[in-house]
Design an enzyme around this catalytic site. Structure first.
Site, mmCIF file in Angstrom:
data_model
loop_
_atom_site.group_PDB
_atom_site.id
_atom_site.type_symbol
_atom_site.label_atom_id
_atom_site.label_comp_id
_atom_site.label_asym_id
_atom_site.label_seq_id
_atom_site.Cartn_x
_atom_site.Cartn_y
_atom_site.Cartn_z
ATOM 1 N N TYR A 235 0.936 -1.134 -0.168
ATOM 2 C CA TYR A 235 -0.102 -0.141 -0.257
ATOM 3 C C TYR A 235 0.905 1.132 0.255
ATOM 4 C CZ TYR A 235 1.294 -0.300 5.212
ATOM 5 O OH TYR A 235 1.287 -0.789 6.303
ATOM 6 N N ASP B 220 4.274 15.769 -0.086
ATOM 7 C CA ASP B 220 4.839 15.040 -0.008
ATOM 8 C C ASP B 220 3.770 14.062 -0.721
ATOM 9 O OD1 ASP B 220 3.294 14.448 2.203
ATOM 10 O OD2 ASP B 220 4.686 12.846 2.432
ATOM 11 N N CYS C 198 -19.323 21.963 2.321
ATOM 12 C CA CYS C 198 -18.694 21.601 3.527
ATOM 13 C C CYS C 198 -18.287 23.266 4.159
ATOM 14 C CB CYS C 198 -16.752 21.579 3.504
ATOM 15 S SG CYS C 198 -16.365 19.952 2.601
#
Length: 381
Positions: A30, A283, A323
């Site tokens: 994963y 990242d 939201c």
């Protein structure tokens, strides 16, 4: 105080080094970053000249807290001598008023007594990846030859414990352990682990942020998992273990800013650096569209001034209409842009939106009580 230095110090929250790029001795299926399948081959770590250049420029502008986060791949493949060089350079270039902190995320398999002593001596915070007890951990976290890594990881953990190193546990929640929350927590408590964080499993590569993400678990599964472990964490109003997500929820309840980027209003300016000098803003976004520059070719200040920062920082505040009117927006702030359904860049809802709503509703009364107690105790001090 030097206004120039103060300005740029505020422009960078910290630096995350991909210490050996994708090199790793494990083949976790994963993993969103490493693609070497547990066979790292030649280790291409950060070059000495780049390491010194960055540390010097970073510590010239950083005031106060100056964090370094060492990740991979498996960062310990860079070797102990490399990290000794790191701390020597940090000591050389850090000035008055600067507090250097090192944190390293490792799979734990390479930790021995020497590594543990180094971490203790230089006050490294160590994150160890461990998915639960042996039968759960060894389902997904395998060596290149297909063997389970649990015994090697726990050996490394014992070295950390014996040396008195501060460490936490990072656990990936996937289809094999999402329904084993109580079992995982029982194991962690038996091992006297004091700090734990959970992250849901997602299938994507950070080098291709435009590729739609596949998720190993459903929002309903993750929400149920969070509710299950919440009760164990809450412990009748007396938490005895730190679970990062719940600690950050509590921070919001007591009017503090959560430290988890996904729960903040804006993404932090955390610089991510590859060993070849390429710089990115996250990242999860490590491709040419978000390339800020190269530390070999330019200065840190020029990278911090890159217009691509603006493009990246515009992603999180672009909230969906749902939201914007959600009763829990103050707790999640729209979640992580990488997890938004669709391209990941549009103003869509987070994939785990239902999970968050489930745990927010489930925990609301208890969190309110705990927050009132915490604030009351703070007022007495």
């Amino acid at each position: 105080m030097d206004k120039f230095r103060l300005h740029y110090s505020r422009q960078i929250a910290g630096v995350m080094w991909k210490t050996v790029s994708e090199a790793c001795n494990l083949a976790c299926d994963y993993c969103y970053y490493s693609r070497c399948k547990g066979r790292p081959g030649k280790i291409n770590r950060i070059r000495d000249d780049l390491l010194e250049k960055f540390i010097r420029e970073y510590l010239e502008i950083k005031i106060g807290y100056a964090p370094f986060y060492w990740q991979g791949g498996e960062p310990l493949l860079a070797g102990l001598e490399f990290f000794q060089q790191v701390v020597d350079l940090q000591k050389r270039y850090s000035g008055p008023g600067t507090y250097v902190v090192n944190a390293i995320q490792t799979n734990g398999t390479l930790i021995d007594a020497q590594w543990a002593e180094f971490f203790k001596t230089h006050n490294f915070l160590v994150g160890v990846s461990l998915d639960g007890p042996k039968e759960i951990h060894d389902e997904r976290r395998l060596t290149g030859s297909g063997k389970g890594s649990y015994q090697m990881v726990m050996r490394g953990v014992e070295y950390l414990k014996k040396a008195g190193v501060n460490f936490n546990i990072l656990t990936v929640i996937h289809e094999k352990n999402v329904d084993k929350g109580k079992e995982i927590m029982r194991f962690f408590l038996e091992e006297n682990f004091t700090h734990v964080q959970f992250i849901p499993c997602m299938d994507f590569t950070s080098q291709n942020p435009g590729r739609p993400t596949k998720y190993a678990i459903s929002p309903e599964q993750y929400g149920k998992f969070l509710c299950e472990i919440f009760d164990i964490w809450y412990n009748n109003g007396n938490p005895k273990i730190s679970i990062r997500f719940f600690d950050n929820m509590l921070a919001a309840y007591v009017n503090q800013i959560p430290e988890m980027c996904q729960l903040q209003k804006t993404c932090p300016k955390l610089l991510v650096l590859e060993p070849d000098g390429k710089a990115y803003p996250c990242d999860f976004y490590m491709n040419e569209d978000y390339l800020l520059g190269n530390m070999y070719e330019t200065s840190l200040i020029e990278i911090l001034e890159s217009p691509k920062w603006k493009d990246f920082l515009s992603l999180k505040p672009a909230l969906s209409k749902d939201c914007q009117t959600c009763e829990f927006i103050h707790l999640c702030n729209g979640g992580c842009p990488r997890n938004r359904v669709g391209s990941g860049n549009a103003a869509e809802k987070e994939y785990f939106c239902k999970s968050y709503k489930q745990i927010f509703r489930y925990s609301q009364e208890k969190m309110t009580k705990l927050a009132m107690r915490v604030m009351g105790e703070a007022q007495k001090v």
